[in-house]
Design an enzyme around this catalytic site. Structure first.
Site, PDB file in Angstrom:
ATOM      1  CG  HIS A 259      -2.180  -0.815   0.964  1.00 50.38           C
ATOM      2  ND1 HIS A 259      -2.224  -2.161   1.217  1.00 50.38           N
ATOM      3  CD2 HIS A 259      -3.397  -0.492   0.477  1.00 50.38           C
ATOM      4  CE1 HIS A 259      -3.419  -2.623   0.904  1.00 50.38           C
ATOM      5  NE2 HIS A 259      -4.153  -1.634   0.443  1.00 50.38           N
ATOM      6  N   GLY A 260       2.070   1.192   0.444  1.00 50.57           N
ATOM      7  CA  GLY A 260       2.904   2.391   0.432  1.00 50.57           C
ATOM      8  C   GLY A 260       4.240   2.146   1.085  1.00 50.57           C
TER       9      GLY A 260
END
Lengths: 319, 470
Positions: B328-329
């Site tokens: 996700h990041g």
């Protein structure tokens, strides 16, 4: 109902409703954006930042020869009282030159503006950047129908029903400050004490300075005459920061040339005005009496420079 | 280009639809694929032209590896050593590409922190949707390796990868889910699918432009003042983000599915009322379903799943969720979020061995509260901010000088209440699409939804789509 009918119904009904909605907005034209709006008088009903920004596309260029720019300090100069010129007061509460530029550049680019009048005060040059999410190019399209226009119609309805006043009149004058019943003597004294305690000096934000320079350059490029004035500070407050304020003035004055006219309401000539507490409602904002005097001075100076016979209509009170 | 923009709704999509059906009528399927591919690249490059070469390079390399894998599988059977080597090299390429663009700065920053060095951050531009198209192409390689794919050419493959409705933010679609549908594209518009597409698209638009916006404003306000939140403010901020991310992402997926429906293509369901889940395992069967499926089928099961003993099962669960977090990041907060879900899943597994059952309403509440707490770490900029919000939520924060909902108009409260009621009580978009029947009432209802959606779309509101960053 078949799927085909359903689909076509939804598509056509939506399209028709959108077109109708847009047509109503164009017809009402409460931001003066569409068509010939010469002679129309449009007050600000809601969201002054959005309204004045959108006025700068068509309404102001079509109807006014002069534009006054500043923060709340010049907001309560009722340019509707001026005869001889039509000046729009584009001042905004809490404005800096980023926001004022957005209005000024639009008007300068589009209109036959003869002059601008800039209210100079440390407040407008201490920050840069928009102070809200408003005043963006997308708002032009929002004028065709959006939450902002619905909010505007709600306020307009209240005004028409007598439930509230307009935010600014058709000349951009905003009278909120005039309602205040504040002891200016006490406010000025508090401001002086606070200043003495902090020893704070006047700072000019680098970007704000460039933006003011940019505004002046834009006006010059279109042969728009530039006038500017240093807002009168209450005498005690001026004394408390005289050195710092003089530095501020010197730096700001460097942006102007001999072709421009810059007046200083903090000079000795206006000492009695600045010593009179009744000319203020607090440590900075002018009372109705003070505002009327300063506006008259501005008009007299404009007359002397532009050679157009103008003045203030003394019979009219503040609207 | 974003779905919730006038350039997409009023210009791009109608033009593409008309051109597509014109191509479909006048030529073979390949012509309409070319039309879809060109439209998809235009859609992708609209805001980020520089990413197009990376997308194309990634497609070319994966196509070449996938074709070779299919050839090896046909000649030598699935799982042979040549295939394995090629498959691993394909994985290394994809993970390397994703790692280079997405995680280099993160790694350098952490090296600098650990070694107190001052290596300059390369600040590599992150290509749009790289996480999505990389994962999707990994499924293609894995399915090719298993001998489950019959590829008929580059054009078909490129259209599968780049198909614009799902390109930017999913769902993560497998080759065999999409390509058979691409091979049977209709020659003219199917009004049933178009009607369902219209319904899905504008419900999605309504979610994104109303509820996601309102909750987003509140969440931003709360998290920006994390240190000064009261008990109520802490809960308002965290719950706002929980609902914001749901409405934002599920709304966007609805629009993707709606857009695809116009071409007679049904994309896999990605959300199934996730906040009604009765446990964390159930949550991941309902939230971002295609990502959960990817992680299960292409990571958890290949690691050994639950077939290698209890301890290894827990290790596999943790690895899977840590990957989920970092996907996700590139940040430690995402790792913490992933670890929390991993621990939650492990605890749930442990709980299952006790054979005890929790009644459904408390189970939903507990699951929701856990998910809500984890989102705080997902949303917060750093651990201090997350702990401040959690501190406020637990009442340990004594500061109460700020109010998240100060000055909020009644219309926003109405939107928020309606949104929360819809999340917990109304049928979700998939069910609405399944049970949808045309009638004058549904037509009037959908017209109202369209008009409200467009009105909000044309209003000055922050319209950044959260999941685009991932």
């Amino acid at each position: 109902m078949t799927f085909k009918r359903f689909f076509l119904f939804c598509l056509c009904a939506s399209l028709l409703m959108v077109l109708l909605f847009v047509a109503i907005h164009v017809r009402l034209n409460d931001y003066g954006l569409f068509g010939d709006v010469r002679g129309r008088l449009i007050p600000v009903y809601a969201n002054e930042r959005t309204s004045k920004y959108l006025f700068s596309y068509n309404y102001i260029p079509s109807n006014f020869e002069g534009l006054l720019l500043g923060s709340s300090l010049s907001h309560n100069l009722n340019t509707k009282e001026v005869t001889g010129f039509k000046i729009y007061n584009g001042s905004l509460s809490g404005a800096n030159f980023t926001e004022l530029n957005l209005i000024a550049k639009n008007v300068i680019k589009r209109g036959k503006l003869k002059f601008i009048v800039i209210c100079l005060h440390p407040y407008t040059t201490q920050t840069h950047g928009r102070r809200s999410s408003f005043m963006n190019a997308h708002e032009y399209w929002e004028a065709l129908g959006s939450l902002a226009t619905l909010d505007l119609y709600r306020h307009k309805m209240l005004v028409l029903l007598g439930g509230k006043e307009v935010i600014s009149n058709e000349y951009g004058f905003h009278d909120r400050n005039l309602d205040k019943k504040i002891d200016s003597r006490e406010k000025i004294s508090q401001a002086v004490n606070s200043l003495m305690k902090s020893g704070r000096r006047i700072e000019i934000d680098g970007m704000a300075y460039k933006e003011l320079a940019d505004l002046i350059a834009s006006a010059r490029a279109q042969d728009v005459k530039i006038f500017a004035y240093f807002h009168p500070l209450p005498y005690e407050l001026y004394l408390a920061q005289q050195e710092s304020y003089t530095d501020f003035q010197d730096k700001i004055k460097r942006l102007f040339t001999k072709q421009d006219r810059v007046w200083d309401f903090n000079s000795g000539q206006y000492l009695s005005f600045r010593r009179d507490f009744s000319n203020y409602i607090d440590h900075a904002h002018l009372s109705p009496q003070g505002a009327r005097f300063i506006l008259k001075e501005i008009i007299d100076n404009l007359n002397a420079d532009i050679g157009v016979l103008g003045g203030t209509n003394e019979k009219k009170g503040p609207t | 280009m974003l779905f919730h923009s006038f350039s997409y709704i009023a210009i791009f999509f109608p033009i593409v639809l008309i051109l597509f059906f014109l191509c479909r009528r006048i030529g073979p399927p390949a012509v309409s694929w070319i039309c879809l591919l060109a439209a998809s690249l235009f859609f992708y490059g609209w805001g980020d032209l520089a990413s197009i070469p990376i997308l194309i390079a990634s497609m070319v390399v994966n196509y070449a590896i996938g074709t070779r894998l299919q050839k090896y599988t046909t000649l030598k059977g699935p799982g042979n050593s040549d295939s394995r080597r090629l498959f691993v090299s394909g994985l290394v390429f994809n993970i390397g590409l994703l790692g280079f663009f997405k995680y280099t700065d993160f790694v350098v920053a952490n090296v600098n922190w650990a070694l107190t060095s001052r290596i300059a951050l390369p600040e590599i531009m992150l290509p749009l949707a790289i996480s999505f198209f990389t994962f999707q192409q990994i499924t293609y390689l894995a399915d090719s390796y298993r001998g489950e794919i019959e590829n008929r050419g580059w054009l078909e493959y490129a259209t599968y990868v780049a198909f614009f409705p799902k390109l930017l933010s999913g769902p993560i679609v497998r080759f065999n889910e999409l390509v058979p549908q691409l091979r049977n594209l209709p020659a003219s518009i199917d009004y049933r699918n178009a009607s369902i597409g219209l319904l899905l698209f504008f419900i999605g638009l309504l979610k994104v432009t109303t509820a996601a916006r309102v909750f987003g404003t509140w969440a931003d306000n709360g998290f920006a003042h994390a240190a000064s939140l009261s008990l109520i403010d802490g809960w308002t901020a965290s719950l706002s983000y929980t609902f914001q991310i749901y409405f934002d992402f599920s709304g966007y997926i609805d629009m993707a599915m709606g857009s695809a429906r116009f071409f007679n293509i049904t994309l896999p369901i990605n959300f199934d009322s996730p906040y009604r889940a009765v446990n964390i395992q159930d949550f991941w069967r309902r939230w971002h379903i295609t990502l959960s499926r990817f992680l299960r089928d292409y990571l958890y099961i290949p690691l050994g799943g639950n077939r290698k003993g209890a301890i290894r099962t827990y290790v596999h669960i943790m690895i899977t969720f840590l990957v989920c977090g970092i996907w996700h990041g590139a940040g430690w907060m995402f790792v913490i979020w992933g670890a929390m879900h991993g621990i939650g899943m492990a605890l749930h597994r442990l709980w299952q061995t006790t054979k005890m059952r929790i009644p459904s309403i408390p189970a939903v509440v507990m699951t929701f509260l856990f998910v809500n707490t984890a989102w705080v770490f997902f949303r917060a900029q750093n651990i201090t901010e997350a702990l401040s919000v959690l501190g406020a939520m637990t009442g340990f924060s004594s500061v109460a000088g700020f109010t998240v909902l100060h000055g909020v108009p009644a219309s926003e409260i109405i939107i928020a209440v309606a949104g929360i009621a819809a999340v917990f009580a109304a049928p979700n978009t998939n069910r609405l699409a399944e049970t949808f029947r045309p009638s004058i009432m549904t037509a009037l209802g959908l017209t109202a939804v369209i008009l409200i959606g467009l009105l909000y779309l044309n209003s000055s509101v922050p319209r950044e789509f959260i999941y685009l960053d991932f």
